[in-house]
Scaffold this active site. Structure first.
Site, mmCIF file in Angstrom:
data_model
loop_
_atom_site.group_PDB
_atom_site.id
_atom_site.type_symbol
_atom_site.label_atom_id
_atom_site.label_comp_id
_atom_site.label_asym_id
_atom_site.label_seq_id
_atom_site.Cartn_x
_atom_site.Cartn_y
_atom_site.Cartn_z
ATOM 1 N N MET A 14 0.401 -1.273 -0.344
ATOM 2 C CA MET A 14 0.017 -0.037 0.040
ATOM 3 C C MET A 14 0.741 1.360 0.463
ATOM 4 O O MET A 14 1.650 1.722 0.643
ATOM 5 C CB MET A 14 -1.353 0.324 1.297
ATOM 6 C CG MET A 14 -2.362 -0.927 1.217
ATOM 7 S SD MET A 14 -2.485 -1.218 2.889
ATOM 8 C CE MET A 14 -1.969 -1.871 3.518
ATOM 9 N N GLN A 66 7.490 -4.600 -4.667
ATOM 10 C CA GLN A 66 6.759 -4.843 -6.044
ATOM 11 C C GLN A 66 7.615 -4.094 -7.218
ATOM 12 O O GLN A 66 7.372 -2.623 -6.373
ATOM 13 C CB GLN A 66 5.189 -4.183 -5.336
ATOM 14 C CG GLN A 66 4.037 -4.072 -6.317
ATOM 15 C CD GLN A 66 2.909 -3.871 -6.108
ATOM 16 O OE1 GLN A 66 1.876 -3.143 -5.780
ATOM 17 N NE2 GLN A 66 2.161 -4.936 -6.175
ATOM 18 N N CYS A 96 -2.507 -1.920 -10.487
ATOM 19 C CA CYS A 96 -2.845 -0.294 -10.090
ATOM 20 C C CYS A 96 -3.791 0.442 -11.291
ATOM 21 O O CYS A 96 -3.536 -0.251 -12.349
ATOM 22 C CB CYS A 96 -1.994 0.133 -9.530
ATOM 23 S SG CYS A 96 -2.298 1.976 -9.574
ATOM 24 N N LYS A 135 0.328 -9.595 -8.487
ATOM 25 C CA LYS A 135 -0.438 -9.419 -8.632
ATOM 26 C C LYS A 135 -1.360 -8.602 -9.314
ATOM 27 O O LYS A 135 -1.100 -8.201 -9.943
ATOM 28 C CB LYS A 135 -0.386 -8.284 -7.763
ATOM 29 C CG LYS A 135 -1.914 -8.368 -7.046
ATOM 30 C CD LYS A 135 -1.423 -7.054 -4.959
ATOM 31 C CE LYS A 135 -2.405 -6.012 -4.114
ATOM 32 N NZ LYS A 135 -2.820 -5.554 -4.625
ATOM 33 N N ASN A 207 -7.208 -12.042 -2.571
ATOM 34 C CA ASN A 207 -6.897 -10.615 -1.886
ATOM 35 C C ASN A 207 -8.440 -9.259 -2.106
ATOM 36 O O ASN A 207 -8.875 -9.644 -3.238
ATOM 37 C CB ASN A 207 -5.825 -9.784 -2.525
ATOM 38 C CG ASN A 207 -5.760 -8.209 -2.052
ATOM 39 O OD1 ASN A 207 -6.156 -7.361 -3.104
ATOM 40 N ND2 ASN A 207 -5.941 -7.699 -0.944
ATOM 41 N N GLY A 208 -8.615 -8.443 -0.918
ATOM 42 C CA GLY A 208 -10.097 -7.427 -1.251
ATOM 43 C C GLY A 208 -10.832 -7.446 0.048
ATOM 44 O O GLY A 208 -11.577 -8.810 -0.018
ATOM 45 N N GLY A 209 -11.088 -6.888 0.163
ATOM 46 C CA GLY A 209 -12.254 -6.628 1.408
ATOM 47 C C GLY A 209 -12.171 -7.808 2.279
ATOM 48 O O GLY A 209 -13.365 -7.753 3.291
ATOM 49 N N GLY A 229 -5.113 -5.678 3.551
ATOM 50 C CA GLY A 229 -4.681 -4.764 3.803
ATOM 51 C C GLY A 229 -5.122 -3.519 4.029
ATOM 52 O O GLY A 229 -4.517 -3.549 5.761
ATOM 53 N N ARG A 230 -6.335 -2.888 4.193
ATOM 54 C CA ARG A 230 -6.151 -2.555 4.767
ATOM 55 C C ARG A 230 -7.156 -2.434 6.558
ATOM 56 O O ARG A 230 -6.774 -1.376 6.691
ATOM 57 C CB ARG A 230 -7.692 -1.167 4.462
ATOM 58 C CG ARG A 230 -7.404 -0.664 2.609
ATOM 59 C CD ARG A 230 -8.120 -0.105 2.133
ATOM 60 N NE ARG A 230 -9.093 -1.321 0.938
ATOM 61 C CZ ARG A 230 -10.250 -1.254 0.479
ATOM 62 N NH1 ARG A 230 -10.990 -0.081 0.563
ATOM 63 N NH2 ARG A 230 -10.806 -2.551 0.310
HETATM 64 C C1 LIG Z 1 -3.470 3.426 0.076
HETATM 65 C C2 LIG Z 1 -3.380 2.513 -0.262
HETATM 66 C C3 LIG Z 1 -2.294 2.226 -1.478
HETATM 67 C C4 LIG Z 1 -1.874 0.860 -2.356
HETATM 68 N N1 LIG Z 1 -1.407 0.694 -2.733
HETATM 69 C C5 LIG Z 1 -0.796 -0.069 -3.726
HETATM 70 C C6 LIG Z 1 0.600 -0.657 -4.280
HETATM 71 O O1 LIG Z 1 1.508 0.152 -3.690
HETATM 72 N N2 LIG Z 1 0.570 -1.344 -4.891
HETATM 73 C C7 LIG Z 1 -0.347 -2.558 -4.742
HETATM 74 O O2 LIG Z 1 -0.532 -3.394 -5.662
HETATM 75 N N3 LIG Z 1 -2.210 -2.629 -4.502
HETATM 76 C C8 LIG Z 1 -1.517 -1.497 -3.815
HETATM 77 N N4 LIG Z 1 -2.992 -1.530 -2.877
HETATM 78 C C9 LIG Z 1 -4.312 -1.975 -3.104
HETATM 79 C C10 LIG Z 1 -4.343 -3.149 -1.694
HETATM 80 O O3 LIG Z 1 -2.586 -3.357 -2.494
HETATM 81 C C11 LIG Z 1 -5.211 -4.152 -2.122
HETATM 82 O O4 LIG Z 1 -5.550 -4.868 -3.097
HETATM 83 C C12 LIG Z 1 -6.493 -3.050 -1.904
HETATM 84 O O5 LIG Z 1 -6.649 -2.413 -0.896
HETATM 85 C C13 LIG Z 1 -7.315 -4.378 -1.375
HETATM 86 O O6 LIG Z 1 -7.238 -5.038 -0.317
HETATM 87 P P1 LIG Z 1 -8.048 -4.778 1.176
HETATM 88 O O7 LIG Z 1 -9.784 -4.673 1.139
HETATM 89 O O8 LIG Z 1 -7.621 -5.893 1.705
HETATM 90 O O9 LIG Z 1 -7.285 -3.014 0.871
HETATM 91 C C14 LIG Z 1 -3.038 -0.130 -2.460
HETATM 92 C C15 LIG Z 1 -3.868 0.390 -1.526
HETATM 93 C C16 LIG Z 1 -4.402 1.540 -0.270
HETATM 94 C C17 LIG Z 1 -5.792 1.564 0.745
#
Ligand SMILES: Cc1cc2nc3c(=O)[nH]c(=O)nc-3n(C[C@H](O)[C@H](O)[C@H](O)COP(=O)(O)O)c2cc1C
Length: 323
Positions: A14, A66, A96, A135, A207-209, A229-230
């Site tokens: 992130m 990454q 992305c 990813k 991944n996701g949510g 992630g979050r």
């Molecule tokens: C602030 C922020 C920055 C992110 N930056 C990246 C990144 O640099 N590379 C990437 O593959 N995903 C990035 N993501 C996406 C996360 O890796 C992840 O795929 C996405 O948040 C869904 O997962 P989650 O619901 O568990 O947060 C970012 C997400 C957030 C919230």
């Protein structure tokens, strides 16, 4: 390339969040999680000469870097550099959706170019001995069918890469911001489960949510790993239960106070090396998540940043954590 690294639990890359300091904090909480850097573009490494973006702490292992890019020679050069730095894995970002990234012709728009992605990954893998992973999303824009994803993976796996981290949503390239792209396109976990059934030889990480470890448990019945992630950033202390819940190992992490003190020791050391106090301290916000004095804890952190006063306020900060 097969790999012995354990990716059952990963923390998502992130930008602005999972920097070396956040990863150090997360590692204090769980020894088992697999960590990733923020995305680093090949352009900024090579042409911006920003190799200091690759800095990390020894304690972070296992940690993957990454990369964002689609120029094969640049990816080869950066992969070699990352291996020299000591990373355990290199991950290619194909998820992305930002405008800037699209203009650079990398990230999610590469979902439409599986042959190019495959070529990038096989060249990266040939250049290094550490594993190379990807990813990606389920699809982009109106390419929403399972067949699209199946076709993408069928082609990309010919690169020899067998580690696939799948953000279980489509990316929408026109009309949605990166933030909206993390919330609006619906999650389709069943696509990822089906991938694992159709390609059992691949290591599939979902991944996701994913909000907590109970949800993770359900996913782990169907795929090889979960990436959070979050939720992990907002409430890092939840990661302490990974060891007892999934590895039958007693958690070494006793209390939030202990984590806080270890992290503050680290911050004091890093300040002396010229690292930015605010960047390091903001990662602590989530540590008080759910606590009685969570708000006061966050306010105290802001005060410490403003006055550069860790030593003076350490004790007060500790007392605002409940255990
Ligand atoms: C602030 C922020 C920055 C992110 N930056 C990246 C990144 O640099 N590379 C990437 O593959 N995903 C990035 N993501 C996406 C996360 O890796 C992840 O795929 C996405 O948040 C869904 O997962 P989650 O619901 O568990 O947060 C970012 C997400 C957030 C919230």
């Amino acid at each position: 390339m097969s790999s012995l690294l354990d990716r059952k639990f990963c923390v998502a890359p992130m930008m602005q969040y999972t920097d070396m300091h956040d990863r150090y904090l997360l590692r204090l909480i769980s020894k088992k999680i697999f960590l990733y850097t923020e995305m680093i573009s090949t352009g900024s490494l090579i042409y911006g000469k920003c190799y200091d973006q690759l800095e990390f702490n020894n304690e972070e292992h296992p940690v993957g870097v990454q990369l964002g890019g689609s120029d094969i020679n640049d990816l080869i050069e950066c992969s070699k550099k990352c291996e020299q730095y000591g990373y355990d894995e290199i991950n290619l970002n194909v998820g992305c959706p930002s405008d800037r990234v699209q203009k650079g012709k990398f990230g999610a728009c590469l979902m439409l170019e599986p042959h190019l992605v495959s070529e990038c990954l096989s060249n990266m893998q040939n250049a290094v001995k550490i594993p190379v992973s990807i990813k990606c999303r389920l699809g982009i824009d109106n390419h929403e069918s399972y067949e699209f994803l199946h076709n993408f993976i069928s082609i990309v796996k010919n690169s020899g890469t067998n580690i696939f981290i799948i953000h279980a949503r489509n990316g929408i390239l026109n009309g949605l911001s990166p933030r909206q792209n993390r919330n609006i396109p619906p999650l389709k976990y069943e696509y990822v489960y089906k991938l694992k059934k159709d390609f059992p030889e691949l290591e599939i990480i979902i991944n996701g949510g994913i909000k907590n470890l109970d949800d993770s448990k359900n996913h782990l019945d169907k795929v090889d790993g979960v990436m959070i992630g979050r939720a992990a950033y907002d409430n890092p202390f939840m990661l302490k239960d990974i060891e007892p819940m999934f590895y039958d190992i007693k958690s070494q992490t006793n209390s939030k106070k202990e984590i806080l003190n270890l992290y503050l020791e680290y911050v004091e050391e890093k300040i002396d090396q010229g690292h930015n106090l605010s960047r390091m301290m903001k990662h602590l916000f989530g540590l008080s998540r759910g606590d009685k004095y969570a708000k006061s804890f966050r306010i105290k952190i802001l005060e410490i940043i403003k006055n550069n006063s860790i030593k003076e306020h350490k004790k007060e900060l500790e007392e605002l954590l409940v255990y």
